[in-house]
Design a protein around this motif. Structure first.
Motif, PDB file in Angstrom:
ATOM      1  N   GLN A 165       0.816  -1.217   0.000  1.00  0.00           N
ATOM      2  CA  GLN A 165       0.000   0.000   0.000  1.00  0.00           C
ATOM      3  C   GLN A 165       0.851   1.268   0.000  1.00  0.00           C
ATOM      4  O   GLN A 165       0.343   2.362  -0.265  1.00  0.00           O
ATOM      5  CB  GLN A 165      -0.923  -0.006   1.223  1.00  0.00           C
ATOM      6  N   ASN A 166       2.147   1.111   0.305  1.00  0.00           N
ATOM      7  CA  ASN A 166       3.068   2.257   0.345  1.00  0.00           C
ATOM      8  C   ASN A 166       4.326   1.917  -0.454  1.00  0.00           C
ATOM      9  O   ASN A 166       5.434   1.845   0.106  1.00  0.00           O
ATOM     10  CB  ASN A 166       3.433   2.592   1.795  1.00  0.00           C
ATOM     11  N   PRO A 167       4.187   1.702  -1.770  1.00  0.00           N
ATOM     12  CA  PRO A 167       5.275   1.135  -2.581  1.00  0.00           C
ATOM     13  C   PRO A 167       6.543   1.984  -2.659  1.00  0.00           C
ATOM     14  O   PRO A 167       7.617   1.459  -2.930  1.00  0.00           O
ATOM     15  CB  PRO A 167       4.632   0.975  -3.967  1.00  0.00           C
ATOM     16  N   TYR A 168       6.445   3.279  -2.419  1.00  0.00           N
ATOM     17  CA  TYR A 168       7.622   4.137  -2.561  1.00  0.00           C
ATOM     18  C   TYR A 168       8.138   4.651  -1.214  1.00  0.00           C
ATOM     19  O   TYR A 168       8.986   5.530  -1.176  1.00  0.00           O
ATOM     20  CB  TYR A 168       7.297   5.313  -3.487  1.00  0.00           C
ATOM     21  N   LYS A 169       7.613   4.098  -0.154  1.00  0.00           N
ATOM     22  CA  LYS A 169       8.015   4.548   1.182  1.00  0.00           C
ATOM     23  C   LYS A 169       8.981   3.563   1.830  1.00  0.00           C
ATOM     24  O   LYS A 169       8.963   2.360   1.557  1.00  0.00           O
ATOM     25  CB  LYS A 169       6.783   4.748   2.066  1.00  0.00           C
ATOM     26  N   LYS A 170       9.824   4.108   2.714  1.00  0.00           N
ATOM     27  CA  LYS A 170      10.736   3.283   3.493  1.00  0.00           C
ATOM     28  C   LYS A 170      10.333   3.353   4.967  1.00  0.00           C
ATOM     29  O   LYS A 170       9.859   4.384   5.449  1.00  0.00           O
ATOM     30  CB  LYS A 170      12.181   3.756   3.318  1.00  0.00           C
ATOM     31  N   PHE A 171      10.566   2.231   5.670  1.00  0.00           N
ATOM     32  CA  PHE A 171      10.113   2.132   7.044  1.00  0.00           C
ATOM     33  C   PHE A 171      11.221   1.665   7.981  1.00  0.00           C
ATOM     34  O   PHE A 171      12.138   0.932   7.590  1.00  0.00           O
ATOM     35  CB  PHE A 171       8.944   1.148   7.152  1.00  0.00           C
ATOM     36  N   CYS A 172      11.093   2.078   9.224  1.00  0.00           N
ATOM     37  CA  CYS A 172      11.845   1.509  10.334  1.00  0.00           C
ATOM     38  C   CYS A 172      10.900   0.548  11.052  1.00  0.00           C
ATOM     39  O   CYS A 172       9.720   0.861  11.223  1.00  0.00           O
ATOM     40  CB  CYS A 172      12.310   2.613  11.276  1.00  0.00           C
ATOM     41  N   PHE A 173      11.396  -0.612  11.442  1.00  0.00           N
ATOM     42  CA  PHE A 173      10.587  -1.582  12.178  1.00  0.00           C
ATOM     43  C   PHE A 173      11.132  -1.731  13.584  1.00  0.00           C
ATOM     44  O   PHE A 173      12.335  -1.893  13.784  1.00  0.00           O
ATOM     45  CB  PHE A 173      10.602  -2.942  11.472  1.00  0.00           C
ATOM     46  N   THR A 181      13.770 -11.485  13.877  1.00  0.00           N
ATOM     47  CA  THR A 181      14.287 -12.694  13.240  1.00  0.00           C
ATOM     48  C   THR A 181      13.376 -13.134  12.097  1.00  0.00           C
ATOM     49  O   THR A 181      13.847 -13.490  11.003  1.00  0.00           O
ATOM     50  CB  THR A 181      14.424 -13.829  14.262  1.00  0.00           C
ATOM     51  N   ALA A 182      12.073 -13.107  12.328  1.00  0.00           N
ATOM     52  CA  ALA A 182      11.121 -13.471  11.280  1.00  0.00           C
ATOM     53  C   ALA A 182      11.275 -12.553  10.072  1.00  0.00           C
ATOM     54  O   ALA A 182      11.259 -13.008   8.919  1.00  0.00           O
ATOM     55  CB  ALA A 182       9.693 -13.398  11.816  1.00  0.00           C
ATOM     56  N   LEU A 183      11.447 -11.274  10.327  1.00  0.00           N
ATOM     57  CA  LEU A 183      11.605 -10.310   9.242  1.00  0.00           C
ATOM     58  C   LEU A 183      12.915 -10.536   8.491  1.00  0.00           C
ATOM     59  O   LEU A 183      12.958 -10.460   7.260  1.00  0.00           O
ATOM     60  CB  LEU A 183      11.526  -8.887   9.805  1.00  0.00           C
ATOM     61  N   ARG A 184      13.987 -10.823   9.198  1.00  0.00           N
ATOM     62  CA  ARG A 184      15.263 -11.150   8.540  1.00  0.00           C
ATOM     63  C   ARG A 184      15.106 -12.406   7.678  1.00  0.00           C
ATOM     64  O   ARG A 184      15.650 -12.489   6.565  1.00  0.00           O
ATOM     65  CB  ARG A 184      16.352 -11.377   9.571  1.00  0.00           C
ATOM     66  N   ASN A 185      14.393 -13.402   8.212  1.00  0.00           N
ATOM     67  CA  ASN A 185      14.159 -14.619   7.440  1.00  0.00           C
ATOM     68  C   ASN A 185      13.407 -14.309   6.150  1.00  0.00           C
ATOM     69  O   ASN A 185      13.700 -14.869   5.093  1.00  0.00           O
ATOM     70  CB  ASN A 185      13.361 -15.621   8.273  1.00  0.00           C
ATOM     71  N   LEU A 186      12.416 -13.412   6.252  1.00  0.00           N
ATOM     72  CA  LEU A 186      11.643 -13.025   5.069  1.00  0.00           C
ATOM     73  C   LEU A 186      12.508 -12.268   4.066  1.00  0.00           C
ATOM     74  O   LEU A 186      12.425 -12.497   2.851  1.00  0.00           O
ATOM     75  CB  LEU A 186      10.449 -12.170   5.480  1.00  0.00           C
ATOM     76  N   ILE A 187      13.345 -11.366   4.570  1.00  0.00           N
ATOM     77  CA  ILE A 187      14.223 -10.590   3.688  1.00  0.00           C
ATOM     78  C   ILE A 187      15.181 -11.509   2.929  1.00  0.00           C
ATOM     79  O   ILE A 187      15.524 -11.250   1.764  1.00  0.00           O
ATOM     80  CB  ILE A 187      14.990  -9.526   4.491  1.00  0.00           C
ATOM     81  N   ALA A 188      15.611 -12.600   3.572  1.00  0.00           N
ATOM     82  CA  ALA A 188      16.485 -13.559   2.883  1.00  0.00           C
ATOM     83  C   ALA A 188      15.766 -14.201   1.699  1.00  0.00           C
ATOM     84  O   ALA A 188      16.390 -14.524   0.684  1.00  0.00           O
ATOM     85  CB  ALA A 188      16.952 -14.638   3.860  1.00  0.00           C
ATOM     86  N   LEU A 189      14.444 -14.371   1.822  1.00  0.00           N
ATOM     87  CA  LEU A 189      13.646 -14.921   0.724  1.00  0.00           C
ATOM     88  C   LEU A 189      13.260 -13.852  -0.288  1.00  0.00           C
ATOM     89  O   LEU A 189      13.218 -14.111  -1.491  1.00  0.00           O
ATOM     90  CB  LEU A 189      12.362 -15.560   1.271  1.00  0.00           C
ATOM     91  N   LYS A 190      12.969 -12.661   0.205  1.00  0.00           N
ATOM     92  CA  LYS A 190      12.495 -11.565  -0.631  1.00  0.00           C
ATOM     93  C   LYS A 190      13.342 -10.317  -0.327  1.00  0.00           C
ATOM     94  O   LYS A 190      12.950  -9.471   0.471  1.00  0.00           O
ATOM     95  CB  LYS A 190      11.018 -11.275  -0.349  1.00  0.00           C
ATOM     96  N   GLY A 194      13.857  -5.825   2.263  1.00  0.00           N
ATOM     97  CA  GLY A 194      14.922  -5.108   2.963  1.00  0.00           C
ATOM     98  C   GLY A 194      15.102  -3.699   2.451  1.00  0.00           C
ATOM     99  O   GLY A 194      15.518  -2.808   3.203  1.00  0.00           O
ATOM    100  N   THR A 195      14.772  -3.470   1.195  1.00  0.00           N
ATOM    101  CA  THR A 195      14.830  -2.116   0.638  1.00  0.00           C
ATOM    102  C   THR A 195      13.721  -1.248   1.230  1.00  0.00           C
ATOM    103  O   THR A 195      13.932  -0.067   1.530  1.00  0.00           O
ATOM    104  CB  THR A 195      14.692  -2.158  -0.893  1.00  0.00           C
ATOM    105  N   SER A 196      12.557  -1.852   1.422  1.00  0.00           N
ATOM    106  CA  SER A 196      11.420  -1.115   1.995  1.00  0.00           C
ATOM    107  C   SER A 196      11.574  -0.898   3.496  1.00  0.00           C
ATOM    108  O   SER A 196      11.073   0.086   4.033  1.00  0.00           O
ATOM    109  CB  SER A 196      10.115  -1.874   1.721  1.00  0.00           C
TER     110      SER A 196
END
Length: 403
Positions: A165-173, A181-190, A194-196
């Motif tokens: 829904q926010n394709p050109y925005k960057k976020f801090c989590f 850890t779950a997010l890092r695991n996802l970034i390894a797949l996609k 990590g850019t977003s």
């Protein structure tokens, strides 16, 4: 049996919510039970099963390798520097936890234009006892969500939808170590994720208490859940008091009583065999560094907030350096070997993880992946006696389905 149901049955689920985001047509989160849990509307296919096994922090809790130029502590993991510090903004320091390091970091990222928004947890406006995922686009919104929330939260439940829904925005989590850890695991797949989300912040976590724990706090305060208009687990001071506010009254409880005596004992079973309560996959981690008495026991007397500052990646190191250079935070060197005395639970949990996980494996034939967690070296730090006791206790609990 599918992997999601197996994770739930074997008490491995952390409740992060990522599976509901990744498989949104098939998985929903049940927010009504004691802990947040995924519920399947339909079966995952083979490709989805493999993706789930990779991303789920209940199954895959690997730690990152040591980075070039970084230090690695047997217990506390990778870091570029170890410091004790706080936000130089008095309001942030007072209202947030642990000296306001994470809230200040998120606010700086927004003000510097390095991110467009911050994905984090805050109290629900409609039901103050519950948590909700929020995206803060301003410093004031970040600060409104400051303070620890000691109850179930699923900050990743709508992550992919937020990015779409926010394709050109960057976020801090900002999330618990298992969420990161779950997010890092996802970034390894996609990798595009990590850019977003280029900044991942976390904190030391002793586990997720149940909703029943919150109910017990209210019972102790003699407050009815439906009367609550505002509920703070802590913040507004350090460590800050637990405060239940109604239209007519405001009841308080010390952090030591609320967490130590009531909430802490109700943590979910997965947390009892956690290999990483210290945010090893985050860019930047903060934690409470309590003052201690003459015997080294942590004190929870109210004082000016301060927190541990551990940059774990180049991204985290650069962020801290920028904030120091701009006088946004103050910090001084801190010897990580001293952390054992003020974070004894984290020290022993890391050092006895191998024994506890082995006991679960022997009894239940299941165990999460925990590569890179230095478990054997950490066990030597804690000692043989402690690990034998941990194994025996965990073995008995596992036989009764309590771990």
């Amino acid at each position: 049996m599918g992997s999601i149901n197996r994770v739930i049955e074997k008490n491995l689920c952390t409740g992060c919510g990522l599976c509901a985001s990744l498989f949104s047509e098939k998985v929903k989160i049940d927010y009504e039970s004691a802990f947040n849990r995924p519920v399947l509307d339909s079966t995952l296919d083979k490709v989805e099963e493999q993706s789930f096994k990779h991303i789920c922090p209940g199954m895959n809790q690997n730690a990152p390798k040591k980075l070039s130029g970084f230090n690695q502590h047997t217990i506390w993991g990778n870091y570029s520097s170890s410091s004790l510090g706080h936000s130089n903004n008095d309001d942030i320091r007072y209202r947030a936890s642990s000296g306001g390091i994470l809230s200040q970091s998120a606010i700086y990222l927004l003000e510097a234009g390095l991110v467009d928004g911050v994905i984090h947890i805050k109290a629900s406006k409609k039901e103050p006892l519950l948590n909700q995922v929020t995206i803060s686009f301003s410093p004031s919104e970040v600060l409104d969500g400051a303070g620890s929330r000691y109850s179930p939260a699923s900050p990743l439940a709508e992550l992919l939808q937020t990015i779409q829904q926010n394709p050109y925005k960057k976020f801090c989590f900002i999330g618990k170590p298992c969420d990161v850890t779950a997010l890092r695991n996802l970034i390894a797949l996609k990798p595009d994720i990590g850019t977003s989300i280029p900044y991942l912040l976390s904190f030391f976590c002793a586990g997720t208490p149940s909703r029943e724990g919150v109910d017990k706090v209210l019972q102790k305060l003699n407050v009815k859940p439906h009367d609550i208009i505002k509920f703070d687990f802590r913040g507004n001071g350090w460590p800050g008091k637990t405060i239940a506010e109604t239209h007519k009254t405001k009841k308080e409880m010390s952090y030591g009583d609320s967490w130590g005596n009531i909430l802490g004992p109700t943590i979910q079973q997965r947390c009892k065999i956690c290999a990483d309560g210290i945010g090893e996959n985050a860019d930047l981690v903060s934690a409470d560094v309590w003052h201690s008495d003459v015997d080294g026991y942590p004190l929870f007397d109210e004082s000016d907030g301060e927190g541990l500052i551990l940059p774990r990646t180049n991204t985290g190191r650069d962020l801290v350096s920028e904030m120091v250079a701009k006088n946004i935070i103050s910090m001084k060197p801190y010897d990580l070997d001293d952390l054992k005395g003020v974070q004894p639970t984290q020290f022993e949990r890391k050092g006895s993880f191998y024994a506890r996980a082995l006991a679960k494996l022997v009894v239940q034939r299941t165990i999460p992946c925990f590569g890179g967690q230095r478990t054997l070296r950490a066990a030597l730090k804690v000692g043989i006696k402690k690990n034998v006791r941990s194994f025996v206790g965990s073995f008995l609990r596992a036989r009764h389905g309590k771990i």
